[in-house]
Structure formats: C-alpha cells, structure tokens
Design a protein around this motif. Structure first.
Motif, PDB file in Angstrom:
ATOM      1  N   ARG A 105     -39.969  15.998  25.611  1.00 22.23           N
ATOM      2  CA  ARG A 105     -38.506  15.944  25.586  1.00 22.23           C
ATOM      3  C   ARG A 105     -38.023  16.861  26.702  1.00 22.23           C
ATOM      4  NH1 ARG A 105     -37.949  17.735  19.486  1.00 22.23           N
ATOM      5  NH2 ARG A 105     -38.178  19.641  20.658  1.00 22.23           N
TER       6      ARG A 105
ATOM      7  N   CYS B 121     -30.962  19.580  24.972  1.00 20.50           N
ATOM      8  CA  CYS B 121     -31.587  20.414  23.948  1.00 20.50           C
ATOM      9  C   CYS B 121     -30.497  21.008  23.047  1.00 20.50           C
ATOM     10  CB  CYS B 121     -32.422  21.519  24.591  1.00 20.50           C
ATOM     11  SG  CYS B 121     -31.463  22.781  25.470  1.00 20.50           S
ATOM     12  N   LYS B 122     -30.906  21.591  21.947  1.00 20.94           N
ATOM     13  CA  LYS B 122     -29.979  22.134  20.961  1.00 20.94           C
ATOM     14  C   LYS B 122     -29.080  23.217  21.572  1.00 20.94           C
ATOM     15  CE  LYS B 122     -30.101  23.447  16.118  1.00 20.94           C
ATOM     16  NZ  LYS B 122     -30.986  23.673  14.977  1.00 20.94           N
ATOM     17  N   LYS B 123     -29.671  24.076  22.389  1.00 21.23           N
ATOM     18  CA  LYS B 123     -28.913  25.166  23.019  1.00 21.23           C
ATOM     19  C   LYS B 123     -27.820  24.604  23.933  1.00 21.23           C
ATOM     20  CE  LYS B 123     -29.488  28.970  26.251  1.00 21.23           C
ATOM     21  NZ  LYS B 123     -30.391  29.569  27.224  1.00 21.23           N
ATOM     22  N   CYS B 124     -28.164  23.617  24.751  1.00 22.41           N
ATOM     23  CA  CYS B 124     -27.184  23.027  25.673  1.00 22.41           C
ATOM     24  C   CYS B 124     -26.125  22.225  24.931  1.00 22.41           C
ATOM     25  CB  CYS B 124     -27.892  22.158  26.729  1.00 22.41           C
ATOM     26  SG  CYS B 124     -28.848  23.155  27.906  1.00 22.41           S
ATOM     27  N   GLN B 125     -26.508  21.603  23.816  1.00 24.18           N
ATOM     28  CA  GLN B 125     -25.521  20.891  22.995  1.00 24.18           C
ATOM     29  C   GLN B 125     -24.472  21.869  22.468  1.00 24.18           C
ATOM     30  OE1 GLN B 125     -27.219  18.384  19.885  1.00 24.18           O
ATOM     31  NE2 GLN B 125     -28.946  17.897  21.216  1.00 24.18           N
TER      32      GLN B 125
ATOM     33  N   CYS C 294     -34.682  18.418  28.736  1.00 21.28           N
ATOM     34  CA  CYS C 294     -33.235  18.630  28.719  1.00 21.28           C
ATOM     35  C   CYS C 294     -32.691  18.378  30.128  1.00 21.28           C
ATOM     36  CB  CYS C 294     -32.891  20.043  28.270  1.00 21.28           C
ATOM     37  SG  CYS C 294     -31.103  20.334  28.213  1.00 21.28           S
TER      38      CYS C 294
ATOM     39  N   LYS D 157     -40.100  20.308  26.102  1.00 20.77           N
ATOM     40  CA  LYS D 157     -40.731  20.551  24.800  1.00 20.77           C
ATOM     41  C   LYS D 157     -41.692  19.411  24.517  1.00 20.77           C
ATOM     42  CE  LYS D 157     -38.137  24.098  23.722  1.00 20.77           C
ATOM     43  NZ  LYS D 157     -38.618  25.422  23.869  1.00 20.77           N
TER      44      LYS D 157
ATOM     45  N   SER E  85     -35.444  22.408  30.293  1.00 13.63           N
ATOM     46  CA  SER E  85     -36.527  22.808  29.384  1.00 13.63           C
ATOM     47  C   SER E  85     -37.342  21.587  28.965  1.00 13.63           C
ATOM     48  CB  SER E  85     -35.981  23.530  28.154  1.00 13.63           C
ATOM     49  OG  SER E  85     -35.262  22.641  27.338  1.00 13.63           O
TER      50      SER E  85
END
Length: 160
Positions: A106, A147-151, A108, A115, A113
C-alpha cells in the motif's frame, strides 16, 4: 532493519545456493561482490535503495563500487533472487524475493509511505488465475491511496 531469525538464515542459504546454480548453469564467474550484495539484502528487512546497500556493505569493511552494486542488483533481479519496486517517487528499491512470503504493498500518494500487507484470499485468487499462453513466475500488487495519517491531515485542513 537487520533480521536474524532462523527462517531468514534458511532463506539466505537457499538464495546463495540458487545464485551458485544460476552462475554455474550460465557459465559465469562467481564473485564475492554478488554474494555480499545478496547477503546484505537477505539479512535486512524492508525496501532498500542501491546507495543504502552500497553504504551498508562498506560499513562491514567490504569494498564494492556503486556501479558494481547497480549491476549486481540488475543481475539478482533477473535471477529472481530479489524484487525491484518503483513506488511513488520512481526510485528503485529492492527487497529479498521469496515466493512463499508473497506480500502486497500500500503506497500513500501524499507522503509516499509504503506498508506491506498479506491477504490469503487475494493471494489464492491470483495463484489460481489461468492465462492463455502465459505462465506467471511471480507477481506484484500495489494499491495507491492515502494513509491514515494523511487522511486525518486532509480532514483537518478541509475543516479550516
């Protein structure tokens, strides 16, 4: 990151044997440089860039030129001992190639990043796929998104 478990040692020994067999079958010369690059990749986890490999090998006291590392990486990729990836930024990264530890990536699109993930159902589906006049050796699978952080950052910026 350095790996030291029993499975990694077995994978390294199998890779060294496959390298020896490929060199013998193609009547090439076995070089210590090829062995050192292969050992470095198989004793480290993650995705490694050529310069990182060159520097890491130099830190062990073994000298190998940057150009030799690039040539060896191309050779090891053709031997299917390592996998080459071109993620978001296009820079080539390498990791050990072991068919029984197939995984997916995955990536981003915002921060770059990468993963790794496994999905047994998806893996079974891909392995069962029949192709006309084609026999796959291996496959790569990339999913691009956020990714979760960028979301979360995007949500915060949208609420300002």
């Amino acid at each position: 990151m350095l790996t030291t478990d029993i499975n990694s040692e077995v994978e390294l020994q199998q890779a060294l044997q496959k390298l020896s067999e490929h060199i013998r079958q193609n009547q090439l010369h076995y070089t210590k440089e090829r062995e050192e690059v292969l050992k470095y990749i198989y004793t480290h986890t993650g995705h490694l860039e050529a310069d990182e490999i060159t520097k890491g090998i130099a830190e062990t006291g073994f000298r190998v030129s940057r150009m030799s590392v690039y040539n060896i990486l191309e050779f090891l990729t053709k031997c299917q001992l390592i996998a080459c990836h071109h993620f978001n930024n296009g820079a080539a990264t390498y990791e050990k190639f072991t068919p029984h530890t197939q995984h997916f990536h995955r990536i981003c699109c915002n921060c770059g990043s990468v993963k790794e993930f496994s999905d047994k159902k998806l893996l079974r589906t891909l392995r069962k796929k029949n192709f006309t006049a084609f026999s796959p050796s291996y496959f790569s699978f990339y999913i691009y998104g956020l990714c979760k952080k960028c979301q979360k950052e995007l949500e915060i910026n949208n609420h300002k």
